[in-house]
Design an enzyme around this catalytic site. Structure first.
Site, short mmCIF file in Angstrom:
data_model
loop_
_atom_site.label_atom_id
_atom_site.label_comp_id
_atom_site.label_asym_id
_atom_site.label_seq_id
_atom_site.Cartn_x
_atom_site.Cartn_y
_atom_site.Cartn_z
N ARG A 1 45.81 73.54 58.90
CA ARG A 1 45.90 73.18 57.48
C ARG A 1 45.41 71.76 57.22
O ARG A 1 46.01 71.02 56.45
CB ARG A 1 47.34 73.33 57.00
CG ARG A 1 47.84 74.75 57.07
CD ARG A 1 49.21 74.88 56.51
NE ARG A 1 49.69 76.25 56.63
CZ ARG A 1 50.91 76.63 56.35
NH1 ARG A 1 51.80 75.74 55.93
NH2 ARG A 1 51.26 77.89 56.48
N CYS A 2 44.32 71.41 57.84
CA CYS A 2 43.76 70.07 57.76
C CYS A 2 42.40 70.14 57.08
O CYS A 2 41.72 71.16 57.13
CB CYS A 2 43.61 69.53 59.19
SG CYS A 2 42.80 67.92 59.34
N GLY A 3 42.01 69.06 56.44
CA GLY A 3 40.68 69.00 55.85
C GLY A 3 39.58 69.17 56.88
O GLY A 3 38.45 69.55 56.55
#
Length: 174
Positions: A47-49
């Site tokens: 769930r990271c950019g």
């Protein structure tokens, strides 16, 4: 090897491939099986950019696997809780979303008092800009050469297809 004050002194000696770590789905990840191969160790998060880097990591893994190269994903939830899932959820996400086939370890801590021994051995190595010590964010990359020693470190923003990363991998395979 450089000194890393964030782990209380000198970085532990020995190859990172000698460290015991669990596999994502249970059992041992058996890092010793990668002896003689080049391994790109990457702390990953769903769930990271930077999560789209999974696609590039998979392409890199597929491109060079037959030449003695492996990407090793190491899930970590230390950066703003961006890897909260269970082992099953992480595996499902990586497979369904990015077609990941490279091996993954259990979820570990890469910084602080709970830093996994694998990262205690990796973080003493400085990147091209001179940064050593704590992992800065998800998707920081460490290249272990065929001799089992860390040979390069890349910032989280370095894409898997960046010329400097690809050149470092190819230098280990040549």
């Amino acid at each position: 090897m450089t000194t890393d004050s964030s782990n209380g002194g000198a970085a532990p000696q020995g190859s990172p491939l000698e460290v015991e770590i669990g596999a994502l789905q249970g059992g041992s990840a058996d890092l010793g099986q990668y002896a003689g191969r080049a391994v790109l160790v990457v702390n990953v998060a769903s769930r990271c950019g930077l999560t789209p880097q999974y696609a590039g990591l998979e392409k890199l893994h597929e491109r060079y696997a037959d030449q003695g190269f492996t990407v090793l994903g190491v899930p970590c939830n230390q950066f703003m809780g961006q890897e909260p899932g269970s082992a099953g959820e992480i595996a499902q996400f990586c497979s369904a979303t990015y077609g990941v086939t490279f091996p993954m370890t259990e979820k570990v801590e890469v910084n602080g008092a709970g830093r996994h021994p694998l990262y205690a051995r990796l973080t003493g190595f400085a990147d091209a800009g001179g940064h050593s010590g704590d992992v800065r964010w998800n998707f920081e990359k460490f290249l272990i050469g065929r001799d089992g020693e860390v040979v390069a470190r890349f910032s989280p923003q370095t894409e898997p297809d960046a010329p400097e990363l690809v050149a470092a991998v190819e230098a280990q395979l040549g």
